[in-house]
Design a protein around this motif. Structure first.
Motif, PDB file in Angstrom:
ATOM      1  N   TYR A   1       0.838  -1.183   0.000  1.00 48.04           N
ATOM      2  CA  TYR A   1       0.000   0.000   0.000  1.00 48.04           C
ATOM      3  C   TYR A   1       0.875   1.236   0.000  1.00 48.04           C
ATOM      4  O   TYR A   1       1.814   1.358   0.778  1.00 48.04           O
ATOM      5  N   VAL A   2       0.583   2.169  -0.873  1.00 43.26           N
ATOM      6  CA  VAL A   2       1.361   3.404  -0.949  1.00 43.26           C
ATOM      7  C   VAL A   2       0.416   4.588  -0.820  1.00 43.26           C
ATOM      8  O   VAL A   2      -0.458   4.780  -1.665  1.00 43.26           O
ATOM      9  N   PRO A   3       0.584   5.398   0.223  1.00 44.68           N
ATOM     10  CA  PRO A   3      -0.273   6.556   0.411  1.00 44.68           C
ATOM     11  C   PRO A   3      -0.109   7.595  -0.711  1.00 44.68           C
ATOM     12  O   PRO A   3       0.961   7.719  -1.311  1.00 44.68           O
ATOM     13  N   ALA A   4      -1.157   8.337  -0.961  1.00 48.63           N
ATOM     14  CA  ALA A   4      -1.151   9.359  -2.011  1.00 48.63           C
ATOM     15  C   ALA A   4      -0.049  10.394  -1.765  1.00 48.63           C
ATOM     16  O   ALA A   4       0.565  10.891  -2.712  1.00 48.63           O
ATOM     17  N   ARG A   5       0.203  10.722  -0.528  1.00 50.30           N
ATOM     18  CA  ARG A   5       1.236  11.706  -0.203  1.00 50.30           C
ATOM     19  C   ARG A   5       2.604  11.247  -0.706  1.00 50.30           C
ATOM     20  O   ARG A   5       3.377  12.037  -1.244  1.00 50.30           O
ATOM     21  N   ALA A   6       2.914   9.972  -0.541  1.00 55.06           N
ATOM     22  CA  ALA A   6       4.190   9.438  -1.009  1.00 55.06           C
ATOM     23  C   ALA A   6       4.248   9.450  -2.528  1.00 55.06           C
ATOM     24  O   ALA A   6       5.296   9.741  -3.119  1.00 55.06           O
ATOM     25  N   ARG A   7       3.141   9.164  -3.167  1.00 60.11           N
ATOM     26  CA  ARG A   7       3.098   9.202  -4.635  1.00 60.11           C
ATOM     27  C   ARG A   7       3.379  10.615  -5.136  1.00 60.11           C
ATOM     28  O   ARG A   7       4.134  10.800  -6.075  1.00 60.11           O
ATOM     29  N   LYS A   8       2.771  11.621  -4.501  1.00 55.05           N
ATOM     30  CA  LYS A   8       2.973  13.008  -4.902  1.00 55.05           C
ATOM     31  C   LYS A   8       4.428  13.421  -4.672  1.00 55.05           C
ATOM     32  O   LYS A   8       5.034  14.077  -5.518  1.00 55.05           O
ATOM     33  N   ARG A   9       4.980  13.017  -3.574  1.00 58.77           N
ATOM     34  CA  ARG A   9       6.368  13.367  -3.265  1.00 58.77           C
ATOM     35  C   ARG A   9       7.316  12.793  -4.323  1.00 58.77           C
ATOM     36  O   ARG A   9       8.228  13.472  -4.783  1.00 58.77           O
TER      37      ARG A   9
END
Length: 131
Positions: free
Chosen positions: A103-111
């Motif tokens: 699972y990868v949070p949206a915040r990490a994807r944006k970063r």
């Protein structure tokens, strides 16, 4: 109960092997041109936080990542040709060879996406509001 020399060797390989490979990868990463190194560091950070794998898989994955970016730098391949327009999609496809992912949070994807934009020399004009 003591370990035989063969058992000690196997144990040490398990403990030191991945660490040695990790430090070799880190040295290779440092030799990359700055923008390629920035991209690799962003991918590395993303992988370290959100992709569960074992030590040997991690070592192989990071070695392959270094191979990819070393070759791209040698060929003058732009970062966007490597990772495409969606770096999250690139990393998730890349990691499928090494693990089941996670699972990868949206915040990490944006970063990750923002870091690749900076590494690729793209000024998006977007303000980064992540903490």
């Amino acid at each position: 109960m003591t370990m035989s020399d063969a058992e000690k060797g196997g144990f040490l390989t398990k403990v030191i092997g991945p660490k040695r490979r990790w430090w070799q990868y880190k040295a290779r990463k440092e030799q990359l041109p700055p923008n390629y190194r920035t991209a690799v560091e962003a991918i590395e950070r993303y992988l370290m936080h959100f992709v569960p794998t074992d030590g040997d898989s991690n070592a192989s994955m990071f070695e392959d990542l270094a191979d990819l970016f070393e070759q791209a730098a040698a060929d003058g391949t732009p970062i966007r040709e490597i990772v495409g327009q969606d770096p999250v999609e690139f990393v998730e496809a890349f990691v499928q060879n090494y693990s089941e992912g996670g699972y990868v949070p949206a915040r990490a994807r944006k970063r990750l996406t923002d870091a690749i934009e900076r590494a690729a020399g793209e000024d998006t004009g977007k303000e980064d509001k992540t903490v």
